[in-house]
Design a protein around this motif. Sequence first.
Motif, short mmCIF file in Angstrom:
data_model
loop_
_atom_site.label_atom_id
_atom_site.label_comp_id
_atom_site.label_asym_id
_atom_site.label_seq_id
_atom_site.Cartn_x
_atom_site.Cartn_y
_atom_site.Cartn_z
N ALA A 209 -31.71 13.59 -12.59
CA ALA A 209 -32.77 13.26 -13.54
C ALA A 209 -32.41 13.80 -14.96
O ALA A 209 -32.57 13.19 -15.88
CB ALA A 209 -34.07 13.87 -13.00
N THR A 210 -31.86 15.01 -14.83
CA THR A 210 -31.49 15.61 -16.05
C THR A 210 -30.19 14.54 -16.66
O THR A 210 -30.17 14.54 -17.89
CB THR A 210 -30.79 17.10 -15.86
OG1 THR A 210 -31.95 17.67 -15.33
CG2 THR A 210 -30.42 17.72 -17.19
N LEU A 211 -29.45 14.35 -15.84
CA LEU A 211 -28.27 13.69 -16.18
C LEU A 211 -28.72 12.25 -16.96
O LEU A 211 -28.12 11.88 -17.91
CB LEU A 211 -27.40 13.39 -14.96
CG LEU A 211 -26.24 14.24 -14.68
CD1 LEU A 211 -25.46 13.99 -13.26
CD2 LEU A 211 -25.09 14.28 -15.71
N ALA A 212 -29.65 11.65 -16.38
CA ALA A 212 -29.92 10.40 -16.81
C ALA A 212 -30.57 10.78 -18.16
O ALA A 212 -30.40 9.83 -18.98
CB ALA A 212 -31.00 9.70 -15.81
N SER A 213 -31.51 11.66 -18.34
CA SER A 213 -32.08 12.04 -19.79
C SER A 213 -30.94 12.11 -20.65
O SER A 213 -31.04 11.76 -21.98
CB SER A 213 -32.98 13.08 -19.62
OG SER A 213 -34.13 12.62 -18.64
N VAL A 214 -29.89 13.08 -20.51
CA VAL A 214 -28.97 13.38 -21.35
C VAL A 214 -28.18 12.30 -21.51
O VAL A 214 -27.52 11.99 -22.72
CB VAL A 214 -28.16 14.52 -20.73
CG1 VAL A 214 -26.80 14.59 -21.68
CG2 VAL A 214 -28.85 15.95 -20.51
N LYS A 215 -27.88 11.42 -20.62
CA LYS A 215 -26.84 10.10 -20.90
C LYS A 215 -27.62 9.18 -21.91
O LYS A 215 -27.03 8.56 -22.79
CB LYS A 215 -26.53 9.36 -19.61
CG LYS A 215 -25.56 8.31 -19.79
CD LYS A 215 -25.08 7.83 -18.59
CE LYS A 215 -24.23 6.49 -18.83
NZ LYS A 215 -24.84 5.29 -19.69
N GLU A 216 -29.04 9.05 -21.51
CA GLU A 216 -29.69 8.11 -22.70
C GLU A 216 -29.67 8.58 -23.96
O GLU A 216 -29.58 7.78 -24.74
CB GLU A 216 -31.11 7.96 -22.05
CG GLU A 216 -32.12 7.06 -23.01
CD GLU A 216 -33.52 7.15 -22.43
OE1 GLU A 216 -34.26 6.25 -22.97
OE2 GLU A 216 -33.84 7.68 -21.30
N LEU A 217 -29.79 10.11 -24.09
CA LEU A 217 -29.79 10.62 -25.89
C LEU A 217 -28.45 10.37 -26.02
O LEU A 217 -28.15 10.09 -27.30
CB LEU A 217 -30.08 11.95 -25.23
CG LEU A 217 -30.33 12.68 -26.74
CD1 LEU A 217 -31.37 12.10 -27.82
CD2 LEU A 217 -30.61 14.35 -26.52
N TYR A 218 -27.33 10.51 -25.28
CA TYR A 218 -25.91 10.59 -25.77
C TYR A 218 -25.66 9.15 -26.04
O TYR A 218 -25.08 8.77 -27.17
CB TYR A 218 -25.13 10.88 -24.58
CG TYR A 218 -23.44 10.66 -24.76
CD1 TYR A 218 -22.82 11.52 -26.18
CD2 TYR A 218 -23.03 9.53 -24.26
CE1 TYR A 218 -21.49 11.23 -25.81
CE2 TYR A 218 -21.59 9.20 -24.33
CZ TYR A 218 -20.83 10.31 -25.28
OH TYR A 218 -19.60 9.93 -25.46
N ASP A 219 -26.04 8.21 -25.42
CA ASP A 219 -25.72 6.68 -25.57
C ASP A 219 -26.50 6.25 -26.91
O ASP A 219 -25.84 5.34 -27.89
CB ASP A 219 -26.19 5.58 -24.39
CG ASP A 219 -25.44 5.92 -23.08
OD1 ASP A 219 -24.27 6.51 -23.45
OD2 ASP A 219 -26.09 5.76 -22.20
#
Length: 473
Positions: A209-219
Motif C-alpha cells: 500500500a505504501t509502495l503504491a502511494s509513493v509510486k503514484e506521487l513519483y510518477d
Amino acid sequence: MKTEPPASIKQRLASYLAQLPPPTAVKLASGLERERLRGVTGLPYEMILSGLRPLLASFRGKRPGSPDPLRQFCQPFEDLLVDGRDGERRQGLISRASVLRVWNWLEDDLLPDALPDMKRRIVDHTLTGDTVALGATVSVMHASAASAIRSAIEEARRDATQRKQAEKQLGGESGFDDAREIAAVLSIAPAMLALQSMLPRTIENLDDATLASVKELYDTTAETSPADALYIPFAVMSRLAEPSQILRFVRKVAHQRNDMVISRCDLAIFGEILLAEMEKIARKADALRPGHADLGILLEDVRRFARLSRGFTAEIDLRRNGEWGQRLLAARARVSAAVSQEMSRFENELVRALPFHQMGQYGRGGPMKPDLHKAPDSGRAARMEACLRFVEGVTPICEPLGAQSHCRSVRQQVETYLAAYEDRLLEEIRVASGTARANAELFLEFAAGFHEALGEEKQAEILRRRGQVATRS
C-alpha cells in the motif's frame, strides 16, 4: 556578509547541547523559536538552534514548536540532512553545515530584497495563525529559492571566477553540490511535503500500500520534473529501518526483479548506493591487522554488511555473472577473509587467558593441569571476552558472510578447550590450598564469564555451582 562565531565555540556549544535531556532540548528550542518570531533580539538564536537540530532530528513524531522561516525553508529536504559525511559525498544526502551557508547566500546575494520580505510575512502569518497565507508564502519562498540557486549555479558553471567565489561562500565543492541538491528538492517541494505527510518517521516495512502511494506521487512528479523526482525515493530510503527495501520501489518502477535490467534503469543509483556501502565495509575490514581491531566496531560493521547483503539478495534476483552479483561476491569474500583471519587467533588468546602447564618428565605428551602459580591476567581475560562476544555476534550471521565453516570450527575449538580446562580446574580446586586455591577460584570465575560472553548463561551458572561444590569438598 555575516560573520560566524569561532569554530571552537560552536563545537563546545554543540557538545553541551547534545547532552541535554530530550524534554529540555524541546523546551529550549520551542522557547527560542517563539522569542525569535516575536522579534526579541540579543540572543545567538541560530548558533544555539544549529546545535540543537541534530538532537531534535533524532526524535520521533512531529517536531514541536513554531517553524521559523529557516525551518520552513528546510522542511522539504529535512529527510536528506546528515550531521557529517564519512568519506566521499553521496547524492541524496545534504550536510546540515551547508544549510545556513545556502540560506545566507540567498539572503545576502541571490534574493537580498525578496527573502527578507518573505521572512517577515512568514513570521507575521505564523503569529496570527493565518495558515492559508502562511502556506502560500512558504510555497513562493521554496520556488523562488530553487530558481535563484539554480540560476546562480548555472552561471558559476560557465564562469570559473564565479564558481570559485560561490564555493568559498558555500564551504567548498561539497557545499556547492549541496546547494544544487537543495534547489532540486525545493523545486518539487509540494511533492516532498506530501510524501512526509503520508509516511511514518520510521518505516519498518515498505508494504504494497505504501509502495503504491509513493509510486503514484513519483510518477506524477516525474511527468514534469523527471530528474528531480529522484529525491522522492531518496527521502523514502532515509526513513527505512532496512535501507535495502528501497529496491522494492525500484522493482515496482522497473517492473523487473532481474539485476541485469535494474542495474541499467534510471533508479539503478539505489542499488549502487547499497553496493558501495558494502564495498566500503569490506575494504575497511580487509585493511585491519588481526589482533589490532576494535572487535565491537568490527562486529557492528559485519552485522551491517550482513543485513545489507541479505536484503539486497532478497529484493532482487542477482546473477553470479552479472556486474552487481560479481561485486557482491567480491565484497563478501573480503569480509569473510577478514573475519576468518581475526578469529584464527582466538584459540591462542584462550590458551593465554586460561593456561595449562606440563607435569612430569614426559614433554608434550605429559599430563596437563591448570597453571595456578600466578593469578589470572585480567587484561587477557578482557581481551578473550571481547573475542567471544565477537564469536557470539557473528555466529547468527556467518552464512551471508560466507564464513559459516570457520565460525563453527572456532566455536567448537573454544568449547572443547573450555570443557577440558574446567574439568581439570575443578579437580585442582578440590585439592589446592592457599594462593593456588584463590587463583583457581579466580580462573573459574573468568571461565564462567567466557560462557556468558558466548551467550551461555546457563552453562556459566552451572560452572559456578560446580565450583562451589568443589570448594566445599
